[in-house]
Design a protein around this motif. Structure first.
Motif, mmCIF file in Angstrom:
data_model
loop_
_atom_site.group_PDB
_atom_site.id
_atom_site.type_symbol
_atom_site.label_atom_id
_atom_site.label_comp_id
_atom_site.label_asym_id
_atom_site.label_seq_id
_atom_site.Cartn_x
_atom_site.Cartn_y
_atom_site.Cartn_z
ATOM 1 N N HIS A 94 16.105 99.562 94.657
ATOM 2 C CA HIS A 94 15.951 100.693 93.734
ATOM 3 C C HIS A 94 14.860 101.649 94.233
ATOM 4 C CE1 HIS A 94 15.919 102.984 90.068
ATOM 5 N NE2 HIS A 94 14.649 102.692 89.859
ATOM 6 N N GLU A 95 13.743 101.105 94.718
ATOM 7 C CA GLU A 95 12.670 101.956 95.228
ATOM 8 C C GLU A 95 13.104 102.716 96.474
ATOM 9 O OE1 GLU A 95 9.292 99.464 95.840
ATOM 10 O OE2 GLU A 95 8.926 99.213 93.693
ATOM 11 N N GLU A 96 13.894 102.068 97.336
ATOM 12 C CA GLU A 96 14.368 102.733 98.550
ATOM 13 C C GLU A 96 15.340 103.864 98.211
ATOM 14 O OE1 GLU A 96 14.026 103.567 102.370
ATOM 15 O OE2 GLU A 96 12.961 101.919 101.409
ATOM 16 N N MET A 97 16.218 103.639 97.229
ATOM 17 C CA MET A 97 17.147 104.690 96.800
ATOM 18 C C MET A 97 16.391 105.850 96.165
ATOM 19 S SD MET A 97 20.332 102.399 95.355
ATOM 20 C CE MET A 97 20.736 103.617 94.171
ATOM 21 N N LYS A 98 15.368 105.547 95.369
ATOM 22 C CA LYS A 98 14.562 106.588 94.746
ATOM 23 C C LYS A 98 13.817 107.398 95.811
ATOM 24 C CE LYS A 98 10.990 107.110 91.222
ATOM 25 N NZ LYS A 98 10.098 106.402 90.299
ATOM 26 N N ARG A 99 13.335 106.706 96.840
ATOM 27 C CA ARG A 99 12.629 107.374 97.946
ATOM 28 C C ARG A 99 13.570 108.317 98.696
ATOM 29 N NH1 ARG A 99 8.129 106.306 101.313
ATOM 30 N NH2 ARG A 99 8.571 106.789 103.473
ATOM 31 N N MET A 100 14.804 107.869 98.947
ATOM 32 C CA MET A 100 15.778 108.717 99.636
ATOM 33 C C MET A 100 16.141 109.932 98.788
ATOM 34 S SD MET A 100 18.201 105.857 101.491
ATOM 35 C CE MET A 100 19.607 106.857 101.236
ATOM 36 N N ALA A 101 16.281 109.741 97.482
ATOM 37 C CA ALA A 101 16.603 110.859 96.598
ATOM 38 C C ALA A 101 15.460 111.877 96.579
ATOM 39 C CB ALA A 101 16.893 110.353 95.193
ATOM 40 N N MET A 102 14.219 111.389 96.532
ATOM 41 C CA MET A 102 13.066 112.300 96.542
ATOM 42 C C MET A 102 13.017 113.078 97.854
ATOM 43 S SD MET A 102 10.575 111.835 94.039
ATOM 44 C CE MET A 102 10.398 110.770 92.654
ATOM 45 N N ALA A 103 13.327 112.418 98.968
ATOM 46 C CA ALA A 103 13.323 113.103 100.261
ATOM 47 C C ALA A 103 14.401 114.172 100.308
ATOM 48 C CB ALA A 103 13.528 112.098 101.393
ATOM 49 N N ASN A 104 15.555 113.904 99.713
ATOM 50 C CA ASN A 104 16.638 114.886 99.709
ATOM 51 C C ASN A 104 16.322 116.074 98.808
ATOM 52 O OD1 ASN A 104 18.162 113.380 101.475
ATOM 53 N ND2 ASN A 104 19.313 112.352 99.859
ATOM 54 N N VAL A 105 15.641 115.832 97.695
ATOM 55 C CA VAL A 105 15.367 116.903 96.749
ATOM 56 C C VAL A 105 14.123 117.699 97.143
ATOM 57 C CG1 VAL A 105 14.755 117.409 94.341
ATOM 58 C CG2 VAL A 105 16.522 115.721 94.846
ATOM 59 N N TYR A 106 13.030 117.000 97.460
ATOM 60 C CA TYR A 106 11.745 117.671 97.675
ATOM 61 C C TYR A 106 11.344 117.797 99.140
ATOM 62 C CZ TYR A 106 11.234 116.810 92.689
ATOM 63 O OH TYR A 106 11.429 116.784 91.345
ATOM 64 N N GLY A 107 12.090 117.214 100.052
ATOM 65 C CA GLY A 107 11.740 117.271 101.466
ATOM 66 C C GLY A 107 11.183 115.945 101.950
ATOM 67 N N SER A 108 11.146 115.787 103.244
ATOM 68 C CA SER A 108 10.759 114.494 103.814
ATOM 69 C C SER A 108 9.267 114.209 103.700
ATOM 70 C CB SER A 108 11.178 114.428 105.281
ATOM 71 O OG SER A 108 10.518 115.438 106.008
ATOM 72 N N ALA A 109 8.441 115.202 103.448
ATOM 73 C CA ALA A 109 7.001 114.981 103.337
ATOM 74 C C ALA A 109 6.611 114.394 101.988
ATOM 75 C CB ALA A 109 6.242 116.282 103.564
ATOM 76 N N PHE A 110 7.425 114.583 100.965
ATOM 77 C CA PHE A 110 7.066 114.103 99.627
ATOM 78 C C PHE A 110 6.974 112.578 99.545
ATOM 79 C CE2 PHE A 110 7.815 113.200 95.118
ATOM 80 C CZ PHE A 110 6.763 113.912 94.580
ATOM 81 N N PRO A 111 7.940 111.820 100.076
ATOM 82 C CA PRO A 111 7.780 110.357 100.053
ATOM 83 C C PRO A 111 6.579 109.879 100.871
ATOM 84 C CG PRO A 111 10.059 110.908 100.471
ATOM 85 C CD PRO A 111 9.281 112.187 100.529
ATOM 86 N N LEU A 112 6.229 110.588 101.927
ATOM 87 C CA LEU A 112 5.046 110.225 102.704
ATOM 88 C C LEU A 112 3.772 110.448 101.891
ATOM 89 C CD1 LEU A 112 6.038 111.724 106.162
ATOM 90 C CD2 LEU A 112 6.148 109.338 105.432
ATOM 91 N N LYS A 113 3.749 111.546 101.129
ATOM 92 C CA LYS A 113 2.601 111.806 100.257
ATOM 93 C C LYS A 113 2.504 110.736 99.180
ATOM 94 C CE LYS A 113 0.785 115.013 96.844
ATOM 95 N NZ LYS A 113 0.507 113.942 95.906
ATOM 96 N N MET A 114 3.645 110.310 98.645
ATOM 97 C CA MET A 114 3.630 109.252 97.632
ATOM 98 C C MET A 114 3.119 107.936 98.217
ATOM 99 S SD MET A 114 7.098 109.991 95.449
ATOM 100 C CE MET A 114 6.992 108.404 94.684
ATOM 101 N N ASP A 115 3.506 107.625 99.449
ATOM 102 C CA ASP A 115 3.007 106.413 100.101
ATOM 103 C C ASP A 115 1.498 106.480 100.313
ATOM 104 O OD1 ASP A 115 5.511 105.286 100.187
ATOM 105 O OD2 ASP A 115 5.899 105.867 102.273
ATOM 106 N N LEU A 116 1.010 107.639 100.693
ATOM 107 C CA LEU A 116 -0.422 107.812 100.886
ATOM 108 C C LEU A 116 -1.172 107.647 99.565
ATOM 109 C CD1 LEU A 116 -2.648 108.523 102.918
ATOM 110 C CD2 LEU A 116 -2.280 110.913 102.343
ATOM 111 N N ASP A 117 -0.651 108.234 98.493
ATOM 112 C CA ASP A 117 -1.257 108.072 97.171
ATOM 113 C C ASP A 117 -1.252 106.605 96.749
ATOM 114 O OD1 ASP A 117 -1.698 110.776 97.013
ATOM 115 O OD2 ASP A 117 0.048 111.175 95.732
ATOM 116 N N ARG A 118 -0.167 105.910 97.004
ATOM 117 C CA ARG A 118 -0.061 104.488 96.644
ATOM 118 C C ARG A 118 -1.110 103.669 97.406
ATOM 119 N NH1 ARG A 118 5.515 103.108 97.170
ATOM 120 N NH2 ARG A 118 5.662 103.710 95.008
ATOM 121 N N GLN A 119 -1.324 103.979 98.680
ATOM 122 C CA GLN A 119 -2.338 103.264 99.459
ATOM 123 C C GLN A 119 -3.740 103.538 98.930
ATOM 124 O OE1 GLN A 119 -1.875 104.327 103.547
ATOM 125 N NE2 GLN A 119 0.116 103.326 103.742
#
Length: 140
Positions: free
Chosen positions: A46-71
């Motif tokens: 579910h998290e991987e599908m959500k990550r792919m959807a966010m990348a498709n909607v907001y661009g590929s940098a958005f999931p990277l920013k979310m990963d950085l925030d999570r860290q």
């Protein structure tokens, strides 16, 4: 022979009953619930599908920013031996604030009488890398 090459069972660090309490047979025999691996794999999917959807909607940098925030939010912790870290910021950005777990309607296992608070000095030694003994579960 250096101290790092001596096994823990010889040095007595792992079997320190005064520091970690007596080990029970039940904890060594009982495994995880059969549905737990299924729930974890479903959550990862579910998290991987959500990550792919966010990348498709907001661009590929958005999931990277979310990963950085999570860290960043996963590093905020209280000192060892103090109150347990709530990780509210991490729960807010991951959306787990909306989850209703067993501790919400039963009890948090840390509130039981059998829960022993961790040794503050040993926890700080493990966190700073001074001691190589096993860490108490609340320090991980």
């Amino acid at each position: 022979m250096s101290k790092n090459s001596i096994p823990n069972d010889v040095t007595g660090i792992q079997n320190d009953a005064l520091r970690f309490g007596l080990s029970g047979v039940k904890s060594e025999i009982v495994g995880v619930h059969p549905l737990q691996p299924l729930m974890e794999s479903t959550k990862r999917t579910h998290e991987e599908m959500k990550r792919m959807a966010m990348a498709n909607v907001y661009g590929s940098a958005f999931p990277l920013k979310m990963d950085l925030d999570r860290q960043i939010f996963s590093r905020f912790q209280r000192p060892a031996g103090a109150l347990p870290s709530s990780m509210l910021g991490l729960e807010a950005i991951t959306g787990s604030l909306d989850d209703f777990g067993f501790e919400d309607y039963l009890n948090d296992p840390r509130d039981s009488d059998s829960f022993r608070p961790a040794d503050m000095h040993h926890g700080m030694e493990v966190r700073l890398g001074i001691s190589n003994g096993p860490a108490h579960p609340s320090f991980i």
